[in-house]
Design an enzyme around this catalytic site. Structure first.
Site, PDB file in Angstrom:
ATOM      1  N   VAL A  32     -35.790 -65.679 -41.775  1.00  0.00           N
ATOM      2  CA  VAL A  32     -35.763 -63.973 -41.408  1.00  0.00           C
ATOM      3  C   VAL A  32     -36.006 -63.589 -42.965  1.00  0.00           C
ATOM      4  O   VAL A  32     -36.756 -62.828 -43.065  1.00  0.00           O
ATOM      5  CB  VAL A  32     -34.556 -63.695 -40.915  1.00  0.00           C
ATOM      6  N   CYS A  33     -35.080 -64.268 -44.132  1.00  0.00           N
ATOM      7  CA  CYS A  33     -35.054 -63.812 -45.461  1.00  0.00           C
ATOM      8  C   CYS A  33     -36.246 -63.322 -46.096  1.00  0.00           C
ATOM      9  O   CYS A  33     -36.389 -62.341 -46.499  1.00  0.00           O
ATOM     10  CB  CYS A  33     -34.123 -64.720 -46.391  1.00  0.00           C
TER      11      CYS A  33
END
Length: 186
Positions: A45-46
């Site tokens: 996700v980052c």
């Protein structure tokens, strides 16, 4: 850290402009400071969040703001990620290393059992005062568009003393003057 509190100064390493640099949060006084905490490099996700922030970075800069992304990874891991990820390679703002978790802890965005940061977003005004904070579970990605909107609202309120921004306010919309009617454009 709590809303309305002046943040402490920190001296940290960052990977920025292809180099490892020493930075101090006090270096950004006089500007809005946007801290984006995230759990770790080489994750799923980052990169979506950090890339979205990089795409909006010019809009943040127009509002006299600097973005710093922060994780507990070292600057060398930041460099390796920057060198190998097509999305992260596009980041031009500083990527701060907090390997001890001190900054993350002080902002209440640290998972002791895992040694990583939560997804925390913090807006600090040019005087060093914390104005907004939002912390997510690491499984929930954030909207950098919403973070930009919050910065726009915080900037507006700072520049227009006595006015406040209603829910979902966007630039050009009406604001409120406490005790009075809506003000501004329709």
């Amino acid at each position: 850290m709590t809303i309305g509190e002046t943040i402490s100064d920190y001296s940290l390493q960052a990977f920025h402009e292809e180099a490892v640099k020493q930075i101090n949060l006090s270096d950004y006084r006089g500007k809005w400071l946007v801290l984006i905490f995230y759990p770790g490099d080489f994750t799923f996700v980052c990169p979506t969040e950090l890339y979205e922030a990089s795409e909006l970075y010019p809009e943040f800069q127009k509002l006299n703001a600097e973005i710093l992304s922060v994780s507990t990874d070292s600057v060398f891991v930041h460099k390796a990620w920057h060198d190998t990820s097509p999305l992260i390679k596009k980041i031009t703002y500083p990527m701060v290393a907090d390997p001890t978790g001190r900054l993350c802890r002080d902002f209440g965005a640290y998972l002791e059992d895992e040694g990583v940061a939560l997804r925390g977003s913090f807006l600090i005004d040019p005087d060093g005062v914390l104005k907004t904070m939002e912390i997510h579970d690491n499984s929930i990605g954030r909207s950098m568009h919403e973070l930009l909107r919050k910065l726009q609202a915080a900037t507006y309120v700072r520049d227009h003393q006595g006015e406040v921004c209603p829910a979902s306010w966007a630039p050009g919309e009406k604001t409120l003057a406490p005790g009075l009617e809506l003000v501004g454009k329709l």
